[in-house]
Design an enzyme around this catalytic site. Structure first.
Site, PDB file in Angstrom:
ATOM      1  CG  HIS A   1      -0.590  -0.077   2.415  1.00  0.00           C
ATOM      2  ND1 HIS A   1      -0.288  -1.034   3.305  1.00  0.00           N
ATOM      3  CD2 HIS A   1       0.075   1.292   3.310  1.00  0.00           C
ATOM      4  CE1 HIS A   1       0.193  -0.645   4.465  1.00  0.00           C
ATOM      5  NE2 HIS A   1       0.369   0.562   4.471  1.00  0.00           N
TER       6      HIS A   1
ATOM      7  CB  SER B   1       2.912   1.392   6.214  1.00  0.00           C
ATOM      8  OG  SER B   1       1.759   1.324   7.010  1.00  0.00           O
TER       9      SER B   1
END
Length: 326
Positions: free
Chosen positions: A151, A278
């Site tokens: 992502h 992330s």
């Protein structure tokens, strides 16, 4: 037959997976186990975690001729302030932070961030297809390839016109500490992920890669990666260092805890993280070397999780590294 959702896809030319099991290693340690090529400590402590002064494992459930930091220059980089929000928010919306109870993270500050292994972990400044700006984390696995979350490189389900799909570019800043950029930065426009993420948005396939057209990683070093069985992973200390958005902008923070549990495609751990981390390496220290075991991707109410480096993920990482070698 392999899982078709692990088929590599790219905004450039896809790489063909290489089916091998041997762990990929980082650079060989220098002659002295205590210093790197610049005289900076290669820090590894007991309990399979990094040696950071004042930090203990919570009890709750390259070396090469091209090394050497560059000056970040005297002029302030005013563009750094434009990047503040976690890239995960683009696909998943704004959610709670993933610190459980007391925040166990410790800051890794300059000049230490210019030392191995801290310089392997990179602050990512991401410009999406709609030119919105986001932050994330990545880590070198070779001189010019970094691993991160899927992502980070490909946005799904944002609900914002023109935002979904491959991001436009990512600025890669190794060992960053706020405005300090000890190795400068590089810009990438070439990315990889797999069909399970780009086509399905399936969190079990949330991993990807960033390719540079220069060997910035030859000056920072990189860490290895490998596949390990369930029993081994459950005994392993998970180390995570990255660039969270809940701390001062562009600062690196580290924490470690023993793996909580594992699944076929996930590793779960109660290591404190926050949005912006992330894509961080979830790595182990084994026989003095560092190996990625997962790619940090998600927070949770009790434990956080990363995409496990199983055989299919390993094969793609190996291919992305090999096919893009400079």
């Amino acid at each position: 037959m392999g899982d078709p959702l692990d088929e590599s896809v790219s905004n450039g030319i896809a790489a063909e997976a290489i089916d091998e099991d041997a762990p990929e290693t980082g650079p060989a340690p220098p002659e002295s186990a205590d210093t790197d090529a610049d005289g900076g400590a290669i820090e590894a402590g007991g309990d399979g975690m990094e040696s950071v002064e004042g930090y203990e494992l919570p009890t709750m459930s390259t070396d090469g001729d091209e090394f050497g930091p560059e000056s970040a220059g005297d002029e302030p980089d005013l563009t750094l302030a434009e990047y503040q929000f976690d890239i995960g928010n683009a696909s998943f919306g704004f959610g709670p932070e993933t610190v459980h109870g007391m925040d166990d993270r410790v800051q890794i500050s300059a000049p230490r961030t210019a030392n191995y292994p801290w310089r392997v972990h990179c602050s990512l400044l991401i410009k999406a297809a709609d030119n919105s700006n986001w932050i994330g984390t990545g880590w070198f696995i070779s001189p010019n390839v970094l691993i991160t979350a899927g992502h980070v490189v490909n946005i799904r389900g944002s609900g914002v016109p023109g935002r979904d799909g491959w991001v436009n570019q990512i600025r890669v800043i190794p060992g960053r500490d706020g405005v300090v950029k000890p190795f400068g930065e590089a810009v990438s426009t070439k990315f990889y992920s797999v069909r399970g993420w780009t086509g399905n948005g399936d969190g079990d396939y949330d991993y990807g890669a960033i390719v540079l057209d220069e060997k910035l990683g030859s000056r920072t070093g990189w860490i290895g990666f490998g596949t390990y069985d369930d029993a081994d992973l459950r005994r392993t200390t998970a180390n995570i260092s990255g660039y969270p958005g809940d701390k001062p902008s562009g600062t690196q923070w580290y924490a470690a805890r023993t793996v909580d549990s594992v699944g076929p495609r996930k590793v779960f751990y109660d290591v404190d993280t926050a949005g912006g981390q992330s894509g961080s390496a979830v790595y182990r220290i084994k026989d003095g070397s560092r190996y990625g075991i997962a790619v940090h991707a998600y927070g949770g109410a009790v434990v956080n999780s990363g995409t496990r480096i199983n055989r299919a993920v390993f094969a793609n990482m190996k291919a992305w590294k090999t096919d893009n070698a400079l």
